[in-house]
Design a protein around this motif. Structure first.
Motif, short mmCIF file in Angstrom:
data_model
loop_
_atom_site.label_atom_id
_atom_site.label_comp_id
_atom_site.label_asym_id
_atom_site.label_seq_id
_atom_site.Cartn_x
_atom_site.Cartn_y
_atom_site.Cartn_z
N THR A 24 0.75 -1.14 0.08
CA THR A 24 0.07 0.01 0.02
C THR A 24 0.90 1.20 0.06
O THR A 24 0.34 2.37 -0.17
CB THR A 24 -0.94 0.02 1.03
OG1 THR A 24 -0.16 0.39 2.36
CG2 THR A 24 -1.82 -1.20 1.35
N SER A 25 2.21 0.98 0.19
CA SER A 25 2.97 2.41 0.32
C SER A 25 2.66 3.25 1.67
O SER A 25 3.23 4.36 1.71
CB SER A 25 2.82 3.40 -0.82
OG SER A 25 3.48 2.52 -1.92
N ARG A 26 1.98 2.63 2.56
CA ARG A 26 1.77 3.22 3.86
C ARG A 26 1.93 2.10 4.93
O ARG A 26 1.44 1.01 4.61
CB ARG A 26 0.22 3.57 3.80
CG ARG A 26 -0.22 4.79 4.86
CD ARG A 26 0.18 6.18 4.50
NE ARG A 26 0.10 7.07 5.34
CZ ARG A 26 0.49 8.46 5.10
NH1 ARG A 26 0.73 8.49 3.91
NH2 ARG A 26 0.17 9.04 6.00
N ARG A 67 6.48 9.20 9.01
CA ARG A 67 6.96 10.02 7.83
C ARG A 67 8.58 9.36 7.59
O ARG A 67 8.82 9.14 6.44
CB ARG A 67 7.08 11.67 8.23
CG ARG A 67 7.92 12.41 7.23
CD ARG A 67 7.79 13.78 7.70
NE ARG A 67 7.81 14.16 9.15
CZ ARG A 67 8.70 14.38 9.97
NH1 ARG A 67 10.06 14.46 9.23
NH2 ARG A 67 8.89 14.57 11.07
N THR A 68 9.30 9.24 8.55
CA THR A 68 10.45 8.54 8.44
C THR A 68 10.38 7.10 7.81
O THR A 68 11.47 6.94 7.11
CB THR A 68 11.35 8.41 9.72
OG1 THR A 68 11.38 9.88 10.46
CG2 THR A 68 12.71 7.92 9.76
N SER A 69 9.41 6.39 8.09
CA SER A 69 9.31 5.04 7.45
C SER A 69 9.23 4.93 5.93
O SER A 69 9.60 4.23 5.23
CB SER A 69 8.33 4.42 8.14
OG SER A 69 7.03 4.79 7.65
N PRO A 89 12.68 3.23 1.99
CA PRO A 89 11.83 3.15 3.31
C PRO A 89 12.33 1.86 4.09
O PRO A 89 13.17 1.36 3.84
CB PRO A 89 10.48 2.68 2.46
CG PRO A 89 10.56 3.23 1.15
CD PRO A 89 11.90 3.47 0.88
N GLY A 90 11.77 2.00 5.29
CA GLY A 90 12.33 1.04 6.53
C GLY A 90 11.13 1.23 7.80
O GLY A 90 10.36 1.79 7.71
N LEU A 135 3.01 14.83 4.70
CA LEU A 135 2.87 14.92 3.42
C LEU A 135 3.60 13.50 2.81
O LEU A 135 4.24 12.88 3.45
CB LEU A 135 3.70 15.96 2.98
CG LEU A 135 3.27 17.46 3.26
CD1 LEU A 135 4.10 18.54 3.03
CD2 LEU A 135 1.96 17.73 3.06
N GLN A 136 3.05 13.48 1.53
CA GLN A 136 3.34 12.22 0.96
C GLN A 136 5.04 12.34 0.62
O GLN A 136 5.45 13.58 0.62
CB GLN A 136 2.54 12.10 -0.57
CG GLN A 136 1.37 11.62 -0.32
CD GLN A 136 1.27 10.03 -0.12
OE1 GLN A 136 1.88 9.28 -0.63
NE2 GLN A 136 0.48 9.94 0.87
N PRO A 137 5.67 11.20 0.47
CA PRO A 137 7.27 11.27 0.16
C PRO A 137 7.47 12.35 -1.09
O PRO A 137 6.71 12.19 -2.07
CB PRO A 137 7.55 9.93 -0.07
CG PRO A 137 6.67 9.11 0.99
CD PRO A 137 5.29 9.89 0.54
#
Length: 576
Positions: A72-74, A154-156, A161-162, A189-191
């Protein structure tokens, strides 16, 4: 940052703050095992509309949450108790970070006023988490929880990503604070999408234009960045042969005429220019080094992470940026400087000949009539009967390796396997996550989890989770009685005559003819034990027809069945 809200004097607990903050960051799924001190967090999460899936092991819960991040990118959230619960989740944190998938792990910890006193399950979790996570942090107060959760989410997702870990002291969970003092935060916000320097794009196109034997390698970073449309256009526009890494299968369909996966070794060994699209030159690609690659190969490296550029091989060109955005840049440059690699070159001839030879060898093995069945026969029948748009989860040694070559993928992000970290035990966690996401976003899409019998053993009790949430997953256990190879019942009995099993049974052997399908039946699903192609076909058809009930097909195969013999003696399981 929004100021506190709510009526004067209105109180909110730590558990409620955590749930509300996760919801504010558009978190949809939480997986975990509750207990002291995190039970109230799971209850609060459900109250705000986050779906909570209670698992049977923290490792599987963490694998599931990480798979949500990829699909999902989330990030998904994994919720664990303190001490041992936290430690059990470390495998999932490491796996997510190695695979570059966003993940949030929330762990309970001992009460602050009991630190250093030998508290219940006391452990230095923040310090331990730093090795496995992009961020490992404990909120300084209840008021800071929304800010910390926003930063973790946000950091993930930002950059590469991680995983991120948030430590919650036990006394925070039920402690209350006035809402007006809380620092509420809006959704991050979105990356940001970064693009490569124009000069680097131009240099890359010039190198590709001069190549005699080009090869495009598509990695799972391309799948994560949703680059499938632009990569398909690039392949079609330029006529380049391409090779997907295992979880990048389907970014461009495996049946595309330019896919050279069936000639993988030949393509890697003889390409003079290699374009890496979100793939790393790690063990999966043999580090980009001879003898698997040419000494003089020119590598064009495209990656979102600057630190990855130049690892193991000095690139001829480096393009730092989002895979989808950089692919679009390449397309724009090729529109100005058209290139169509001819389909009648000696390079294409060599690749096609090798593909045909390998496909014929696999087909011959697949059509063997002897019993017990071999891997290729099993995968041949699975391929014929499963939907083209299903999500395939695969793990095991031979089961995963052979399944990768025998089971095509036609759509992106629909193959999940042991990945960069080579992690066994991910299968059922991944399958549960995929089924939860599919139920919400693509109802009717089937999830098929194909496991070796050894791999199934890592998380087999998650079958109960599958049945409890009524997820219509089809689990196929390819049962060869062991790890790599096993013993049949007669050989097992003979072996036991030599004494204690701990001293005479081969370390790779498992109990022969184990009825794993009965685990599924015990929890209300449907179990099938099959030994012939006809029985396998019948069980597959029944499982595909029933779209409501979880099922498990236990496929008994030849315990000595292995991969087809490889052309090169230096090919080993570790580099297939």
């Amino acid at each position: 940052m929004a100021s506190g809200s709510g009526a004067a004097g209105e109180a909110v607990s730590g558990a409620q703050l955590i749930a509300e903050s996760l919801k504010a960051q558009n978190i949809e799924y939480m997986f975990g095992i509750v207990g002291i001190p995190v039970t109230e967090i799971a209850i609060a999460a459900q109250a705000v509309g986050i779906k909570y899936v209670g698992m049977r092991n923290e490792q599987a819960a963490c694998y599931a949450a990480s798979a949500v991040g990829y699909l999902t990118s989330r990030p998904g959230v994994c919720l664990v108790v303190s001490g041992p619960g936290f430690l059990h989740a470390l495998g999932g944190m490491a796996n997510a970070t190695m695979n570059c998938w966003p993940l949030i792990v929330i762990g309970g910890s001992s009460d602050r006023n009991q630190e250093t006193m030998g508290a219940f399950q006391e452990f230095p979790q923040v310090e331990a988490g730093r090795l496995y996570n992009k961020l490992s942090v404990r909120p300084s107060s209840l008021e800071a929880i929304p800010t910390v959760i926003e930063k973790a989410v946000r950091t993930s997702m930002y950059g590469r990503p991680g995983s991120c870990y948030i430590d919650i002291p036990g006394d925070f969970v039920n402690l209350q604070v006035n809402k007006s003092s809380v620092k509420y935060v809006e959704c991050c916000l979105q990356p940001p999408i970064s693009t490569a320097e124009h000069s680097a794009v131009s240099e890359a196109v010039s190198i590709i234009a001069l190549s005699k034997q080009p090869l495009l390698i598509v990695g799972k970073g391309a799948a994560y960045s949703r680059a499938e449309n632009n990569i398909r256009r690039l392949v079609d526009l330029c006529g380049l042969p391409f090779l997907p890494t295992p979880m990048a299968k389907g970014v461009v369909p495996d049946n595309h005429p330019n896919c050279v996966a069936a000639a993988r070794s030949t393509a890697l060994q003889h390409a003079d220019v290699i374009i890496l699209l979100g793939a790393r030159l790690n063990w999966i690609l043999h580090f980009g080094l001879p003898p698997r690659f040419r000494q003089d190969v020119k590598v064009i490296q495209i990656d979102i992470c600057a630190e990855e550029l130049g690892n193991n091989v000095r690139p001829a060109a480096i393009l730092l940026g989002d895979i989808n955005a950089v692919t679009k840049q390449l397309l724009e440059e090729f529109s100005r400087r058209p290139l169509k690699y001819p389909s009648n070159t000696e390079w294409w001839k060599k690749l096609r000949e090798k593909m045909m030879k390998n496909e014929e060898r696999s087909k011959a093995l697949a059509l063997q009539k002897s019993l017990p069945m071999n891997y290729y026969t099993v995968f041949h029948h699975i391929r014929e009967l499963i939907p083209k748009d299903c999500i395939l989860v695969s793990e095991g040694a031979n089961t995963m390796d052979i399944g990768r070559t025998m089971l095509p993928n036609y759509y992106p992000r629909q193959r999940l396997d042991a990945g960069t970290f080579g992690t066994m035990g991910v299968g059922l966690g991944f399958a549960i996550a995929a089924a939860m996401v599919a139920k919400d976003r693509t109802p009717g899409k089937r999830v098929i989890c194909i496991e070796g019998d050894s791999a199934f053993g890592f998380s087999g009790m998650e079958v109960e989770t599958v049945c409890r949430y009524n997820l219509p997953i089809l689990i196929i256990v390819v049962n060869n009685n062991g790890i790599y190879t096993g013993l049949d019942a007669d050989a097992w009995k003979e072996t036991l005559k030599f004494g204690d099993p701990a001293t005479c049974v081969p370390p790779v052997s498992l109990l022969p003819n184990s009825h794993y399908e009965e685990i599924m039946s015990a929890f209300g699903g449907k179990g099938y034990c099959v030994k012939t192609p006809e029985e396998l076909q019948s069980a597959l058809k029944a499982s595909m027809t029933d779209k409501q009930t979880p099922s498990l097909i236990n496929v008994m195969i030849d315990p000595q069945s292995e991969r087809k013999k490889q052309e090169f003696p230096w090919l080993t399981r570790s580099n297939l």
